[in-house]
Design a protein around this motif. Structure first.
Motif, PDB file in Angstrom:
ATOM      1  N   SER A  25       0.853  -1.183   0.000  1.00  0.00           N
ATOM      2  CA  SER A  25       0.000   0.000   0.000  1.00  0.00           C
ATOM      3  C   SER A  25       0.887   1.230   0.000  1.00  0.00           C
ATOM      4  N   GLY A  26       0.417   2.283  -0.664  1.00  0.00           N
ATOM      5  CA  GLY A  26       1.231   3.469  -0.815  1.00  0.00           C
ATOM      6  C   GLY A  26       1.953   3.447  -2.137  1.00  0.00           C
ATOM      7  N   PHE A  27       2.602   4.566  -2.464  1.00  0.00           N
ATOM      8  CA  PHE A  27       3.267   4.652  -3.761  1.00  0.00           C
ATOM      9  C   PHE A  27       4.561   3.856  -3.773  1.00  0.00           C
ATOM     10  N   MET A  28       4.718   3.078  -4.823  1.00  0.00           N
ATOM     11  CA  MET A  28       5.974   2.364  -5.045  1.00  0.00           C
ATOM     12  C   MET A  28       6.301   2.447  -6.522  1.00  0.00           C
ATOM     13  N   ALA A  29       7.528   2.801  -6.824  1.00  0.00           N
ATOM     14  CA  ALA A  29       7.944   2.872  -8.218  1.00  0.00           C
ATOM     15  C   ALA A  29       7.752   1.524  -8.881  1.00  0.00           C
ATOM     16  N   ASP A  30       7.201   1.553 -10.083  1.00  0.00           N
ATOM     17  CA  ASP A  30       6.912   0.298 -10.761  1.00  0.00           C
ATOM     18  C   ASP A  30       8.176  -0.477 -11.079  1.00  0.00           C
ATOM     19  N   ASN A  31       9.310   0.227 -11.222  1.00  0.00           N
ATOM     20  CA  ASN A  31      10.533  -0.488 -11.580  1.00  0.00           C
ATOM     21  C   ASN A  31      11.302  -1.003 -10.363  1.00  0.00           C
ATOM     22  N   PHE A  32      10.708  -0.908  -9.188  1.00  0.00           N
ATOM     23  CA  PHE A  32      11.338  -1.476  -8.002  1.00  0.00           C
ATOM     24  C   PHE A  32      11.427  -3.000  -8.127  1.00  0.00           C
ATOM     25  N   ALA A  33      12.424  -3.555  -7.489  1.00  0.00           N
ATOM     26  CA  ALA A  33      12.483  -5.001  -7.312  1.00  0.00           C
ATOM     27  C   ALA A  33      11.538  -5.392  -6.176  1.00  0.00           C
ATOM     28  N   ARG A  34      10.936  -6.534  -6.333  1.00  0.00           N
ATOM     29  CA  ARG A  34      10.021  -7.066  -5.318  1.00  0.00           C
ATOM     30  C   ARG A  34      10.398  -8.519  -5.076  1.00  0.00           C
ATOM     31  N   GLY A  35      10.300  -8.968  -3.839  1.00  0.00           N
ATOM     32  CA  GLY A  35      10.685 -10.353  -3.637  1.00  0.00           C
ATOM     33  C   GLY A  35      10.534 -10.816  -2.214  1.00  0.00           C
ATOM     34  N   TRP A  36      11.325 -11.857  -1.922  1.00  0.00           N
ATOM     35  CA  TRP A  36      11.199 -12.568  -0.666  1.00  0.00           C
ATOM     36  C   TRP A  36      12.560 -12.924  -0.091  1.00  0.00           C
ATOM     37  N   ARG A  38      14.176 -14.955   3.635  1.00  0.00           N
ATOM     38  CA  ARG A  38      13.794 -15.804   4.752  1.00  0.00           C
ATOM     39  C   ARG A  38      14.914 -15.827   5.781  1.00  0.00           C
ATOM     40  N   GLN A  39      14.518 -16.146   7.006  1.00  0.00           N
ATOM     41  CA  GLN A  39      15.493 -16.158   8.099  1.00  0.00           C
ATOM     42  C   GLN A  39      15.118 -17.224   9.118  1.00  0.00           C
ATOM     43  N   VAL A  40      16.132 -17.960   9.543  1.00  0.00           N
ATOM     44  CA  VAL A  40      15.968 -18.907  10.648  1.00  0.00           C
ATOM     45  C   VAL A  40      16.803 -18.393  11.804  1.00  0.00           C
ATOM     46  N   PRO A  41      16.423 -18.729  13.029  1.00  0.00           N
ATOM     47  CA  PRO A  41      17.160 -18.226  14.207  1.00  0.00           C
ATOM     48  C   PRO A  41      18.641 -18.575  14.125  1.00  0.00           C
ATOM     49  N   GLY A  42      19.458 -17.577  14.395  1.00  0.00           N
ATOM     50  CA  GLY A  42      20.893 -17.787  14.408  1.00  0.00           C
ATOM     51  C   GLY A  42      21.573 -17.670  13.072  1.00  0.00           C
ATOM     52  N   LYS A  43      20.795 -17.418  12.024  1.00  0.00           N
ATOM     53  CA  LYS A  43      21.368 -17.284  10.688  1.00  0.00           C
ATOM     54  C   LYS A  43      21.010 -15.938  10.098  1.00  0.00           C
ATOM     55  N   GLU A  44      21.790 -15.521   9.101  1.00  0.00           N
ATOM     56  CA  GLU A  44      21.503 -14.262   8.423  1.00  0.00           C
ATOM     57  C   GLU A  44      20.264 -14.416   7.534  1.00  0.00           C
ATOM     58  N   ARG A  45      19.623 -13.268   7.302  1.00  0.00           N
ATOM     59  CA  ARG A  45      18.499 -13.271   6.389  1.00  0.00           C
ATOM     60  C   ARG A  45      19.004 -13.588   4.983  1.00  0.00           C
ATOM     61  N   GLU A  46      18.293 -14.456   4.317  1.00  0.00           N
ATOM     62  CA  GLU A  46      18.710 -14.966   3.014  1.00  0.00           C
ATOM     63  C   GLU A  46      17.720 -14.532   1.940  1.00  0.00           C
ATOM     64  N   GLU A  47      18.241 -14.026   0.829  1.00  0.00           N
ATOM     65  CA  GLU A  47      17.366 -13.695  -0.288  1.00  0.00           C
ATOM     66  C   GLU A  47      16.911 -14.990  -0.950  1.00  0.00           C
ATOM     67  N   VAL A  48      15.615 -15.128  -1.140  1.00  0.00           N
ATOM     68  CA  VAL A  48      15.039 -16.336  -1.725  1.00  0.00           C
ATOM     69  C   VAL A  48      14.718 -16.137  -3.200  1.00  0.00           C
ATOM     70  N   SER A  49      14.010 -15.052  -3.486  1.00  0.00           N
ATOM     71  CA  SER A  49      13.570 -14.831  -4.854  1.00  0.00           C
ATOM     72  C   SER A  49      13.261 -13.363  -5.053  1.00  0.00           C
ATOM     73  N   CYS A  50      13.392 -12.939  -6.302  1.00  0.00           N
ATOM     74  CA  CYS A  50      13.195 -11.532  -6.639  1.00  0.00           C
ATOM     75  C   CYS A  50      12.617 -11.437  -8.032  1.00  0.00           C
ATOM     76  N   ILE A  51      11.775 -10.450  -8.247  1.00  0.00           N
ATOM     77  CA  ILE A  51      11.264 -10.164  -9.583  1.00  0.00           C
ATOM     78  C   ILE A  51      11.545  -8.706  -9.872  1.00  0.00           C
ATOM     79  N   ARG A  52      12.167  -8.462 -11.003  1.00  0.00           N
ATOM     80  CA  ARG A  52      12.590  -7.109 -11.332  1.00  0.00           C
ATOM     81  C   ARG A  52      11.440  -6.356 -11.969  1.00  0.00           C
ATOM     82  N   GLY A  53      11.165  -5.160 -11.457  1.00  0.00           N
ATOM     83  CA  GLY A  53       9.996  -4.429 -11.898  1.00  0.00           C
ATOM     84  C   GLY A  53      10.049  -3.980 -13.334  1.00  0.00           C
ATOM     85  N   SER A  54      11.243  -3.685 -13.841  1.00  0.00           N
ATOM     86  CA  SER A  54      11.355  -3.114 -15.183  1.00  0.00           C
ATOM     87  C   SER A  54      11.009  -4.111 -16.276  1.00  0.00           C
TER      88      SER A  54
END
Length: 124
Positions: A25-36, A38-54
């Motif tokens: 909700s709110g304004f977001m540039a259409d060419n922004f990347a969007r994605g997911w 994930r994080q488990v306790p004791g580990k760094e947050r990991e990029e799972v997937s991304c979709i490029r807006g452009s």
């Protein structure tokens, strides 16, 4: 200011499927990347997937390739993560995210908005 609201987490047996949703909700540039991430306790947050807006190019971490699919609904500024063939190693808190996209690649170092996180538990 953009707010991201996730839904769709839960408990699933190994081999099962879940679909996560992220509504912005709110304004977001259409060419922004969007994605997911994930994080488990004791580990760094990991990029799972991304979709490029452009151009809707998609990216996946190696461990989910062939099992997870990212997609988006431009009209409603919502994106999804379809997760199939889930295994216990996929158990984590999943966060949706959005931010400026790289010219070559998807997410850069800066993430403009984060969702609140949704727990996915894969267990028998």
């Amino acid at each position: 200011q953009v707010q991201l609201v996730e839904s769709g987490g839960g408990l699933v047996q190994p081999g099962g499927s879940l679909r996560l949703s992220c509504a912005a909700s709110g304004f977001m540039a259409d060419n922004f990347a969007r994605g997911w991430f994930r994080q488990v306790p004791g580990k760094e947050r990991e990029e799972v997937s991304c979709i490029r807006g452009s151009d809707d190019n998609t990216y996946y971490t190696d461990s989910v390739k062939g099992r997870f699919t990212i997609s988006r609904d431009k009209a409603n500024n919502t994106w999804y993560l379809q997760m199939n063939s889930l295994n216990p190693e996929d158990t984590a808190v999943y966060y949706c995210a959005a931010g400026p996209s790289l010219v070559h690649g998807c997410f850069g170092r800066y993430i403009a908005s984060w969702g609140q996180g949704t727990l996915v538990t894969v267990s028998s």
